[in-house]
Scaffold this motif. Structure first.
Motif, short mmCIF file in Angstrom:
data_model
loop_
_atom_site.label_atom_id
_atom_site.label_comp_id
_atom_site.label_asym_id
_atom_site.label_seq_id
_atom_site.Cartn_x
_atom_site.Cartn_y
_atom_site.Cartn_z
N LEU A 1 16.86 -11.05 -19.95
CA LEU A 1 17.04 -11.46 -21.33
C LEU A 1 18.46 -11.16 -21.83
N GLY A 2 19.03 -10.09 -21.29
CA GLY A 2 20.40 -9.75 -21.69
C GLY A 2 21.41 -10.80 -21.23
N LYS A 3 21.11 -11.52 -20.16
CA LYS A 3 22.00 -12.59 -19.70
C LYS A 3 22.08 -13.74 -20.69
N PHE A 4 21.06 -13.90 -21.52
CA PHE A 4 21.07 -14.95 -22.54
C PHE A 4 21.75 -14.50 -23.83
N GLY A 5 22.26 -13.26 -23.85
CA GLY A 5 22.98 -12.76 -25.02
C GLY A 5 22.13 -11.92 -25.94
N LEU A 6 20.95 -11.50 -25.50
CA LEU A 6 20.08 -10.67 -26.33
C LEU A 6 20.52 -9.22 -26.23
N THR A 7 20.79 -8.62 -27.37
CA THR A 7 21.18 -7.21 -27.41
C THR A 7 20.31 -6.48 -28.44
N ALA A 8 19.98 -5.22 -28.11
CA ALA A 8 19.16 -4.39 -28.99
C ALA A 8 20.05 -3.42 -29.75
N PHE A 9 19.66 -3.06 -30.94
CA PHE A 9 20.41 -2.09 -31.74
C PHE A 9 19.39 -1.28 -32.55
N GLY A 10 19.89 -0.19 -33.09
CA GLY A 10 19.02 0.70 -33.88
C GLY A 10 18.73 1.98 -33.11
N GLU A 11 19.61 2.96 -33.26
CA GLU A 11 19.42 4.26 -32.62
C GLU A 11 19.44 5.34 -33.70
N MET B 1 11.74 3.27 -36.03
CA MET B 1 10.37 2.89 -35.76
C MET B 1 10.24 1.63 -34.91
N ARG B 2 11.24 0.77 -35.02
CA ARG B 2 11.25 -0.46 -34.20
C ARG B 2 12.71 -0.93 -34.09
N ARG B 3 13.11 -1.13 -32.91
CA ARG B 3 14.50 -1.56 -32.70
C ARG B 3 14.70 -3.02 -33.15
N GLY B 4 15.94 -3.30 -33.54
CA GLY B 4 16.28 -4.67 -33.90
C GLY B 4 17.01 -5.38 -32.76
N TYR B 5 17.05 -6.69 -32.89
CA TYR B 5 17.68 -7.49 -31.82
C TYR B 5 18.54 -8.58 -32.48
N GLN B 6 19.59 -8.94 -31.76
CA GLN B 6 20.46 -10.02 -32.20
C GLN B 6 20.90 -10.84 -30.98
N LEU B 7 21.12 -12.10 -31.23
CA LEU B 7 21.57 -13.03 -30.18
C LEU B 7 23.00 -13.43 -30.50
N GLU C 1 26.07 -13.28 -32.41
CA GLU C 1 26.31 -12.80 -33.77
C GLU C 1 25.14 -13.09 -34.69
N ARG C 2 24.10 -13.69 -34.16
CA ARG C 2 22.95 -14.08 -34.97
C ARG C 2 21.89 -12.98 -34.93
N LEU C 3 21.43 -12.59 -36.11
CA LEU C 3 20.41 -11.55 -36.21
C LEU C 3 19.04 -12.17 -36.01
N LEU C 4 18.33 -11.69 -34.99
CA LEU C 4 16.98 -12.18 -34.74
C LEU C 4 15.94 -11.36 -35.51
N ARG C 5 16.16 -10.03 -35.57
CA ARG C 5 15.19 -9.19 -36.27
C ARG C 5 15.87 -7.88 -36.64
N PRO C 6 15.70 -7.43 -37.90
CA PRO C 6 16.30 -6.15 -38.28
C PRO C 6 15.50 -4.97 -37.71
N ALA C 7 16.13 -3.83 -37.66
CA ALA C 7 15.48 -2.64 -37.14
C ALA C 7 14.76 -1.91 -38.29
#
Length: 252
Positions: free
Chosen positions: A190-200, A230-236, A238-244
């Motif tokens: 999934l990371g190859k498609f540009g998906l990155t997780a954030f929220g530490e 409580m739940r990590r966020g993800y972005q594709l 520069e696009r935000l898919l879900r907030p943390a």
């Protein structure tokens, strides 16, 4: 100008074929017209042929008076040709354009101006069409990239709950063995498609990326800080898919 000798009248030379003496005398004065007949008729015409040959020889003899007059004429012509030309050299003056030619060129000039104006207009049309086509290509490429990103984001958003379950299993220590290897491979793919997780834990609170579900104060922080994730966020990209989902602590 010398007068050209006239041809002798054939009737004045005599009608008898045997009058060669008279023919010779006449030839010395004026040339005569001779008609040669080379057809072979027979023995009866041999005498007549002999007389005709004698008359031809007398007619072919050059007349002395005629030769002298011709030489005089030639000398006069050569003298006129060798005589130097007096006076200044004659130079042809350039032809002046007639007044009638100016009105004739007026329609050509008007037509030329019309063609130039039409050429300029067509050139501007081509430039405008080229610019519009360049803008169209840029817009199409941008829209294509946007559609592709939206499609990828839709698929990845549907897989985010699975990643949440993998994170909870990793926190409880259940993500081990072959199952852990599969989870790592899925995350890498999934990371190859540009998906990155954030929220530490410890990240500064960013309202554009974090969603605060709990709020408290603490003397250990100097700014609003994420003290619990409580739940990590993800972005594709520069696009935000879900907030943390986080708990925020403000300084006292």
């Amino acid at each position: 100008m010398t007068e050209k000798p006239r041809a002798a009248d054939p009737g004045s030379t005599g009608s008898a074929p045997g009058g060669s003496a008279t023919a010779g005398k006449g030839a010395g004065e004026e040339p005569r017209v001779v008609i040669r007949d080379k057809r072979k008729i027979g023995k009866t015409t041999e005498q007549a042929a002999t007389d005709t040959s004698a008359a031809d020889a007398a007619a072919d003899a050059p007349a002395e008076g005629l030769v002298e007059e011709t030489e005089v004429v030639v000398d006069e012509i050569e003298g006129e040709a060798d005589a130097p030309v007096s006076g200044p050299p004659v130079v042809d003056a350039p032809a002046q354009p007639s007044e009638e030619a100016a009105p004739a060129n007026a329609p050509l000039g008007a037509e030329l101006e019309s063609l130039r104006a039409e050429l300029d207009e067509r050139t501007r049309d081509v430039q405008r069409v080229s610019a519009e086509y360049a803008n169209y290509r840029k817009r199409v490429d941008r829209d294509r990239s946007l559609v592709q990103e939206q499609a990828t984001g839709t698929v990845l958003t549907a897989l985010l709950p699975i990643l949440d379950d993998l994170d909870r299993a990793r926190e409880h220590g259940d993500l081990v063995g072959p199952f852990g290897s599969v989870a790592d491979q899925l995350t890498a793919a999934l990371g190859k498609f540009g998906l990155t997780a954030f929220g530490e834990q410890g990240d500064p609170f960013d309202p554009t990326r974090h969603e605060a579900v709990a709020h408290q104060t603490s003397a250990d922080v100097t700014e609003p800080t994420c003290v619990q994730v409580m739940r990590r966020g993800y972005q594709l990209g520069e696009r935000l898919l879900r907030p943390a989902l986080v708990a925020v602590a403000d300084p006292e």
